[in-house]
Design a protein around this motif. Structure first.
Motif, short mmCIF file in Angstrom:
data_model
loop_
_atom_site.label_atom_id
_atom_site.label_comp_id
_atom_site.label_asym_id
_atom_site.label_seq_id
_atom_site.Cartn_x
_atom_site.Cartn_y
_atom_site.Cartn_z
N THR A 139 38.58 -41.99 59.26
CA THR A 139 39.44 -40.99 58.89
C THR A 139 38.90 -40.27 58.04
O THR A 139 38.71 -41.08 56.32
CB THR A 139 40.38 -41.70 58.67
OG1 THR A 139 41.19 -42.76 60.69
CG2 THR A 139 42.01 -40.59 59.28
N GLU A 176 38.13 -38.27 62.39
CA GLU A 176 39.66 -37.98 62.36
C GLU A 176 40.45 -37.04 61.71
O GLU A 176 39.88 -37.58 60.18
CB GLU A 176 40.41 -39.06 62.70
CG GLU A 176 40.24 -40.04 64.26
CD GLU A 176 41.24 -40.12 64.72
OE1 GLU A 176 41.97 -40.62 65.51
OE2 GLU A 176 41.80 -41.86 64.36
N GLN A 236 32.76 -44.45 62.90
CA GLN A 236 33.99 -43.85 63.48
C GLN A 236 34.87 -44.03 62.61
O GLN A 236 34.82 -45.00 62.00
CB GLN A 236 34.82 -43.65 64.99
CG GLN A 236 36.03 -43.23 65.57
CD GLN A 236 37.02 -43.28 65.17
OE1 GLN A 236 36.93 -45.08 64.74
NE2 GLN A 236 38.03 -42.77 64.80
N GLN A 252 37.92 -34.60 67.55
CA GLN A 252 37.39 -35.49 65.67
C GLN A 252 36.27 -34.99 65.63
O GLN A 252 35.28 -33.79 66.29
CB GLN A 252 36.69 -36.69 66.00
CG GLN A 252 37.79 -37.75 67.03
CD GLN A 252 36.96 -38.89 67.11
OE1 GLN A 252 36.89 -40.44 66.40
NE2 GLN A 252 36.08 -39.18 67.92
N PHE A 263 31.73 -39.53 63.18
CA PHE A 263 33.43 -39.41 64.01
C PHE A 263 34.45 -38.95 63.12
O PHE A 263 34.66 -40.17 62.94
CB PHE A 263 33.57 -39.42 65.42
CG PHE A 263 31.88 -39.48 66.41
CD1 PHE A 263 32.07 -38.22 67.21
CD2 PHE A 263 31.43 -40.64 66.59
CE1 PHE A 263 30.77 -37.99 68.20
CE2 PHE A 263 30.14 -40.15 67.14
CZ PHE A 263 30.15 -39.32 68.02
N LYS A 313 46.71 -33.80 69.33
CA LYS A 313 45.65 -34.03 68.68
C LYS A 313 45.12 -33.49 67.68
O LYS A 313 44.40 -32.76 66.49
CB LYS A 313 44.33 -34.45 69.29
CG LYS A 313 44.62 -35.27 69.41
CD LYS A 313 43.18 -36.29 70.82
CE LYS A 313 43.77 -37.75 70.92
NZ LYS A 313 42.07 -38.71 71.92
#
Length: 477
Positions: free
Chosen positions: A65, A42, A63, A28, A40, A95
């Protein structure tokens, strides 16, 4: 705070462009909001400017995306797998495919150094060049889930979707050997045709290599079946093996101890260490390294770093089926392999007998024996009982080797403990699959057991994943 004010601030946070500073071990991106809150992200890479959709929010971190990228990293690459990504249904097996492979290794090296310093207060005197190998088709072991999905009218085989209990609809997998990747769809058709398609939850893959140590050998497929298989299903499995070169079916009705070969005979499942003239037969449920190429170069590097002389005694802790022990027996005077699993000790002993005779690249193996012991309950007395060794090789599981390091530290610090002529090893080579437990144990060895950390470096055993394998060398101060 009114609801309208809260909504306005949330929208401002959503619209804020963030500068990504680093990458964590879950791949991340790590950034900070103007308020100082850690975020964080992604799918984001270091030095990118991004926006994100927040999915979790706590008092001091968020957190989410990535949704937009205003400035893209020069290290961003096109993923090599069609099932990789952040989209619904994406495979969760890798990942880091969006990051250049060399940059992946740099991230792991940084993670190793950070763990050693922040957790163990240890700085290696020198960093080793990373060990790297093929980035694709490297994965010789895998646990593939199997599901008959009535709504889709198909069988799925592979890894789970990202952050989901559902299986990804995988048609290929470029980290598996090419021949295995090409079998995924035929395997789906096979299981779909079986009477037992609803009671076979898993296929475990274990590949051997060719005798020269390169290329694919036996492909063992362990079918977990919850009910006895019909004669028709057995015939279907045999027919599949007949048309797919190298495939061996193993059946597992219950626990790992029930695994048996469907059709005895044929070539043995094994891997080879040609540099040492060693062949290692194994069962598909035994622990072996995922990456056969990296395992060969890792064994070679570990032995060079340990630098065992002909007059020296060596102990291989957490020895497994003898992956390091038998190569060590081509160098030293005497070798002791210690392992927690009785089954692996038995397999290691079998492998010792099989490899005893001289080969074209070595003489007979040095006197070697294997013993079973709970290595998570080591004491100074047990350490002394195993006798002094000039050098140690330590290759623990993710939990590390805390009890072993603690026993060594106690013997160094407590002069009244009985020793019976025992002395500590001059050098320790520690192979780790978890940088945090390596850092913890390194702190003990350096600050309490009288060692210096002279070398450390990463081993890219699992390209495109966040898994960090590493190796470190400790010398008596």
């Amino acid at each position: 705070m009114t609801e309208s004010t809260g909504s306005k601030e949330a929208q401002q946070a959503h619209d804020e462009w963030l500068q990504v500073e680093s990458l964590d071990l879950d791949a991340q991106g790590v950034a900070h909001r103007e308020s100082g809150m850690v975020v964080f992200i992604e799918g984001a890479l270091p030095f990118e400017e991004v926006q994100l959709k927040v999915q979790r929010r706590k008092n001091n971190w968020e957190q989410g995306t990535v949704t937009s990228i205003r400035r893209e990293s020069s290290q961003r690459v096109r993923p090599g797998c069609p099932h990789f990504g952040l989209h619904p249904g994406a495979c969760g097996g890798c990942k880091m495919q969006h990051l250049d492979t060399a940059a992946q290794v740099a991230v792991k090296q940084r993670a190793l150094e950070d763990n050693l310093w922040h957790l163990g207060k240890v700085r290696p005197e020198n960093m080793l060049r990373p060990l790297e190998g093929p980035a694709w088709h490297y994965r010789y072991r895998a646990r593939l889930s199997v599901r008959h999905v009535l709504k889709k009218g198909t069988v799925l085989i592979g890894f789970h979707e990202r952050k989901s209990r559902y299986l990804a609809d995988m048609q290929v997998c470029p980290v598996l050997p090419a021949r295995v990747s090409a079998m995924l769809m035929p395997l789906r058709e096979l299981v779909g045709s079986m009477d037992a398609r609803d009671t076979c939850p898993q296929i475990e893959l274990a590949c051997g290599d060719a005798p020269d140590g390169t290329g694919l050998g036996v492909i063992a497929l362990v079918l977990r079946h919850l009910e006895p298989l019909s004669a028709a299903d057995i015939a279907r499995l045999k027919a599949f093996a007949a048309v797919n070169e190298g495939v061996q079916w193993w059946l597992q009705p219950k626990g790992p101890e029930t695994v048996r070969l469907l059709e005895p005979g044929g070539p043995a499942l094994a891997y080879h260490l040609p540099e040492f003239g060693v062949t290692m037969p194994f069962k598909p449920t035994d622990f072996t390294q995922v990456n056969a190429y990296i395992n060969r170069v890792l064994v070679s590097r570990a032995l060079r770093l340990l630098d065992v002389r002909a007059e020296e005694r060596v102990i291989d802790w957490f020895c497994g089926l003898g992956n390091f022990t038998l190569p060590l027996a081509t160098r030293g005077r005497e070798v002791l392999g210690i392992e927690g699993s009785d089954a692996l000790v038995a397999r290691a002993t079998e492998n010792l007998l099989r490899n005893q005779a001289p080969t074209s690249v070595r003489g007979a193996l040095a006197p070697t024996r294997f013993v079973a012991r709970n290595l998570f309950e080591m004491t100074p007395a047990m350490l002394v009982a195993d006798g002094a060794a000039d050098k140690w090789l330590v290759d623990p599981p993710r939990e590390g080797a805390f009890a072993l390091a603690k026993a060594l530290a106690d013997l160094h610090q407590q002069e009244d403990l009985p020793r019976d002529g025992w002395s500590p090893p001059k050098r320790i080579v520690y192979v780790s699959c978890n940088p945090s437990t390596l850092a913890r144990d390194a702190g003990l060895l350096v600050h309490q057991a009288g060692y210096r950390c002279t070398l450390a470096g990463v081993v890219n055993m699992f390209p495109h994943t966040a898994h960090v394998e590493s190796i470190a060398v400790f010398e008596r101060a």
